[in-house]
Design an enzyme around this catalytic site. Sequence first.
Site, PDB file in Angstrom:
ATOM      1  N   ASP A  38       0.837  -1.203   0.000  1.00  0.00           N
ATOM      2  CA  ASP A  38       0.000   0.000   0.000  1.00  0.00           C
ATOM      3  C   ASP A  38       0.873   1.256   0.000  1.00  0.00           C
ATOM      4  OD1 ASP A  38      -2.646  -0.854  -0.136  1.00  0.00           O
ATOM      5  OD2 ASP A  38      -2.813  -1.153   2.013  1.00  0.00           O
ATOM      6  N   LEU A  39       1.837   1.288   0.896  1.00  0.00           N
ATOM      7  CA  LEU A  39       2.676   2.477   1.044  1.00  0.00           C
ATOM      8  C   LEU A  39       3.513   2.726  -0.202  1.00  0.00           C
ATOM      9  CD1 LEU A  39       3.767   1.856   4.734  1.00  0.00           C
ATOM     10  CD2 LEU A  39       2.112   3.536   3.917  1.00  0.00           C
TER      11      LEU A  39
END
Length: 416
Positions: free
Chosen positions: A183-184
Amino acid sequence: MSNKPAALSHIKVLDLSRVLAGPWCTQILADLGADVIKVERPGAGDDTRHWGPPFLRDAQGQDTPHAAYYTCTNRNKRSITVDIAHPEGQALIRQLAAQSDVLVENFKVGGLKQYGLDYASLQAVNPRLIYCSVTGFGQDGPYAARAGYDLMIQAMSGMMSITGRPDDEPGGGPLRVGVALTDLFTGVYAATAILAALEVRHRTGSGQHIDMALLDVGMAILANQAGGYLNTGRVPQRQGNSHPSLVPYQDFPTKDGAMLLAIGNDGQFARFCAVAGCPELAQDARYATNPQRVQHRDELVPRLQQITRTRTTAEWIAALEHQAVPCGPINDLAQAFADAQVRARGLVVEQARSPQAVAAEGVPAICSVASPLRLQATPPVLRRAPPALGEHTEEVLAELGLDAAQVAALRAAGVV
């Protein structure tokens, strides 16, 4: 952080994303000065507003119903509430998109088309719009319609297969990384793609669609592990904290705990051996060069473990850092944030909240980690603490030309 002009102060971003990958992208842009308008569901907001514990605390130190998760990725944004299932809500989003430079969304593939908010529809309204879609698997392929989550991508990409201890060791088995890594990274890659698209638009005058997929990013960040497999056919295996290509490069026990050694070349190994009182190991043909140390890992590491247990972590760090041997403590978060270098770099920032946000949530201030982007002339800025749900709805709608009576009517109809 600074009174200097921000790098993206001329850019307006319409943020239709929620949870982590999309909001991480838009927070990067917001920290760089972009005006980010975060669109949330009336009454509920971003899912992460409710992902607790831990919860934010009020002035008396008591837990509130508001999750801390939301705060890590939504500072410097303005929050509005709009029901996009309502035709009038869709019209508001189209008006905002017409005035925006960038739109970021993370709905399922085709999910916004039914509302007339897909790229083709909004590109007709604003040909300069850069429209970034973040999904689990991308806009095409056999999995395009599937929902995608970080844990699923860590498993599918092979990341979990190389994270953790081997099966035959205590605690062995595949593990996820301790934060939602894909996600990051997807947020970081998305921000990079948006900045590239802005530069292209500067030359051509036209926006474009950006297709970001968690799976694509999950595969890309396998980095050297992927490169090794693709060029040799050898499938990497889990090996705990050790490195597949460097030795010694892992955690080692000490007299009072553990430390991390990250020796990347033969000179560092020789200097370590000198400090450790075992210079003969650096002269041993089995250990003199890194390829030999990797080959004889199973013999060398236990010998080094016996040596590292003779001193405390602090003693080892004090002795090795002056010899340019990379080493360090294995901190928990409390120890990490108390570290002298972390403090010197100002990596913890505290933002006071607006009276409206304090009244709505009872939380007077919010702490977060400073942006790591250190631009000398146009550094990141801190303008707004993470907003209360819908904190800026009236303000943003007024900028669209709506008066108080029109906004009240929209509220009464459940549109905002």
